[in-house]
Design a protein around this motif. Structure first.
Motif, PDB file in Angstrom:
ATOM      1  N   ILE A 273      -1.664   3.687   3.566  1.00 58.13           N
ATOM      2  CA  ILE A 273      -2.166   4.623   2.557  1.00 58.13           C
ATOM      3  C   ILE A 273      -2.420   5.983   3.188  1.00 58.13           C
ATOM      4  O   ILE A 273      -2.032   7.024   2.637  1.00 58.13           O
ATOM      5  CB  ILE A 273      -3.454   4.091   1.897  1.00 58.13           C
ATOM      6  CG1 ILE A 273      -3.191   2.760   1.185  1.00 58.13           C
ATOM      7  CG2 ILE A 273      -4.027   5.120   0.924  1.00 58.13           C
ATOM      8  CD1 ILE A 273      -4.436   2.133   0.585  1.00 58.13           C
TER       9      ILE A 273
ATOM     10  N   TYR B  92      -9.833   5.030  -3.033  1.00 56.75           N
ATOM     11  CA  TYR B  92      -9.782   5.203  -1.580  1.00 56.75           C
ATOM     12  C   TYR B  92     -10.614   6.431  -1.240  1.00 56.75           C
ATOM     13  O   TYR B  92     -10.123   7.554  -1.235  1.00 56.75           O
ATOM     14  CB  TYR B  92      -8.322   5.384  -1.143  1.00 56.75           C
ATOM     15  CG  TYR B  92      -8.067   5.054   0.297  1.00 56.75           C
ATOM     16  CD1 TYR B  92      -8.220   3.764   0.780  1.00 56.75           C
ATOM     17  CD2 TYR B  92      -7.637   6.039   1.194  1.00 56.75           C
ATOM     18  CE1 TYR B  92      -7.974   3.454   2.104  1.00 56.75           C
ATOM     19  CE2 TYR B  92      -7.380   5.753   2.512  1.00 56.75           C
ATOM     20  CZ  TYR B  92      -7.547   4.448   2.971  1.00 56.75           C
ATOM     21  OH  TYR B  92      -7.290   4.150   4.292  1.00 56.75           O
TER      22      TYR B  92
ATOM     23  N   THR C 182      -4.369  -0.978   5.715  1.00 55.64           N
ATOM     24  CA  THR C 182      -4.506   0.169   4.809  1.00 55.64           C
ATOM     25  C   THR C 182      -4.084   1.489   5.431  1.00 55.64           C
ATOM     26  O   THR C 182      -4.078   2.518   4.749  1.00 55.64           O
ATOM     27  CB  THR C 182      -5.961   0.297   4.318  1.00 55.64           C
ATOM     28  OG1 THR C 182      -6.831   0.420   5.454  1.00 55.64           O
ATOM     29  CG2 THR C 182      -6.372  -0.907   3.489  1.00 55.64           C
TER      30      THR C 182
ATOM     31  N   ALA D 128       0.834  -1.210   0.000  1.00 53.68           N
ATOM     32  CA  ALA D 128       0.000   0.000   0.000  1.00 53.68           C
ATOM     33  C   ALA D 128       0.865   1.255   0.000  1.00 53.68           C
ATOM     34  O   ALA D 128       0.560   2.240  -0.694  1.00 53.68           O
ATOM     35  CB  ALA D 128      -0.928  -0.003   1.220  1.00 53.68           C
TER      36      ALA D 128
ATOM     37  N   ALA E 190       1.198   3.829  -3.339  1.00 54.92           N
ATOM     38  CA  ALA E 190       0.825   5.245  -3.215  1.00 54.92           C
ATOM     39  C   ALA E 190       1.921   6.136  -3.808  1.00 54.92           C
ATOM     40  O   ALA E 190       1.626   7.123  -4.500  1.00 54.92           O
ATOM     41  CB  ALA E 190       0.592   5.590  -1.747  1.00 54.92           C
TER      42      ALA E 190
END
Length: 333
Positions: free
Chosen positions: A177, A202, A174, A34, A38
């Motif tokens: 993120i 997201y 997550t 993650a 990003a």
């Protein structure tokens, strides 16, 4: 760059940043993937390379994540630049990957003044190195009890992620993120961070004010304010349990009404539910710390080791001593 996706307007004054990901054995794949994705998407949306990254770890060869997949490392704990951002990625059995060599390397690099973060359980590694003393931090909820017992100088929170000066930490999953979107926004502006979030589908970006666990009503599948309030009190008073009569009084009920409430919604008595909470904390401490069984018992509200052992065996069908022994055996295989 897709011709249909024009570059997002960014702050061009910011320098290109390099991330150094340190993969501990049995690291959680999601927290690492993650974070990297990003950064990759930020480059794509900016139309140029504003972030780069390298992957390192002890030994410099390969390392396996908790899902069993092996990753080739770029290097073996290199000497870094003050401008680098170091992210340690942890997972299950993080204590095993927190070696003396790893700790010494982290301390050495920290003296350069670079930014450091712990993803998932890697806050443990940073704390063992003494790099979170006096700092706010977070860690996966399953490791909160053991962390709080072992690192009294760290200000532990239940946040999804924490940024305190040049130290960062996330709760896992997550939450990587959320931390990366915050970094991207700080470096290049909210527009780029929002563009990255859109690419990741997201839709609900969390801040450091958001807590990592679901609310009590969501976790137990019941929306009853008084029941939630009682469970909150139980969770906050594991070391010194509160009697059912006091719990009932605190929410304006009789003890009998509280009994009926728990039986109706949770199919167990308040006493049984409270005991299960305490035993779950005890199991976490046994598996994740070197605390003696006696100290684990005291930390979970048991006046004597014999009573603790009896309750533990009734619930888990094994004794605290055997539980710890079998866990140690699994780790050594």
């Amino acid at each position: 760059m897709d011709k249909k996706t024009p570059p997002t307007k960014i702050d061009t004054s910011a320098k290109k940043r390099r991330f150094v990901f340190v993969l501990l054995p049995q690291f959680t794949l999601l927290c690492f993937a993650a974070a990297v994705d990003a950064l990759r998407i930020a480059n794509r949306m900016a139309g140029k390379e504003i972030y780069s990254w390298t992957v390192t770890g002890e030994g410099g060869d390969t390392v396996s994540c908790s899902a069993g997949t092996q990753f080739k490392l770029d290097s073996d704990l290199p000497e870094l630049s003050r401008d680098d951002t170091l992210m340690v990625c942890g997972g299950i059995d993080v204590q095993d990957g927190t070696t003396k060599r790893m700790l010494n390397w982290l301390r050495r690099e920290a003296r350069r003044g670079l930014r450091m973060g712990g993803l998932c359980t890697a806050s443990y590694t940073l704390a063992r190195a003494g790099l979170l003393d006096g700092k706010k931090a977070t860690i996966h909820w399953e490791n909160q009890d053991s962390f709080a017992e072992e690192f009294e100088d760290v200000i532990l929170t239940k946040s999804v992620f924490v940024v305190d000066g040049n130290r960062m930490s996330t709760a896992g999953g997550t939450s990587s993120i959320d931390l990366m979107l915050t970094i991207i926004a700080d470096d290049h502006g909210e527009d780029l961070a929002n563009a990255v979030a859109d690419q990741l589908i997201y839709s609900s970006i969390r801040t450091d004010q958001d807590t990592q666990r679901l609310s009590v009503p969501t976790r137990i599948g019941v929306r009853h304010p008084k029941l939630s309030q009682v469970i909150h009190m139980m969770e906050a008073h594991v070391e010194e349990p509160i009697s059912p009569s006091v719990l009932a009084s605190e929410v304006g009920m009789s003890t009998r009404q509280l009994e009926r409430l728990f039986r109706r919604y949770l199919n167990r008595s308040p006493k049984r539910y409270y005991m299960e909470l305490r035993l779950q904390k005890a199991r976490n401490l046994l598996m994740q710390t070197d605390m003696s069984v006696i100290n684990v018992a005291l930390a979970c509200g048991f006046a004597s080791p014999s009573h603790f052992s009896k309750c533990y065996r009734a619930h888990y069908d094994t004794t605290p001593y055997r539980e710890r022994g079998s866990h140690a055996t699994r780790l050594s295989v």
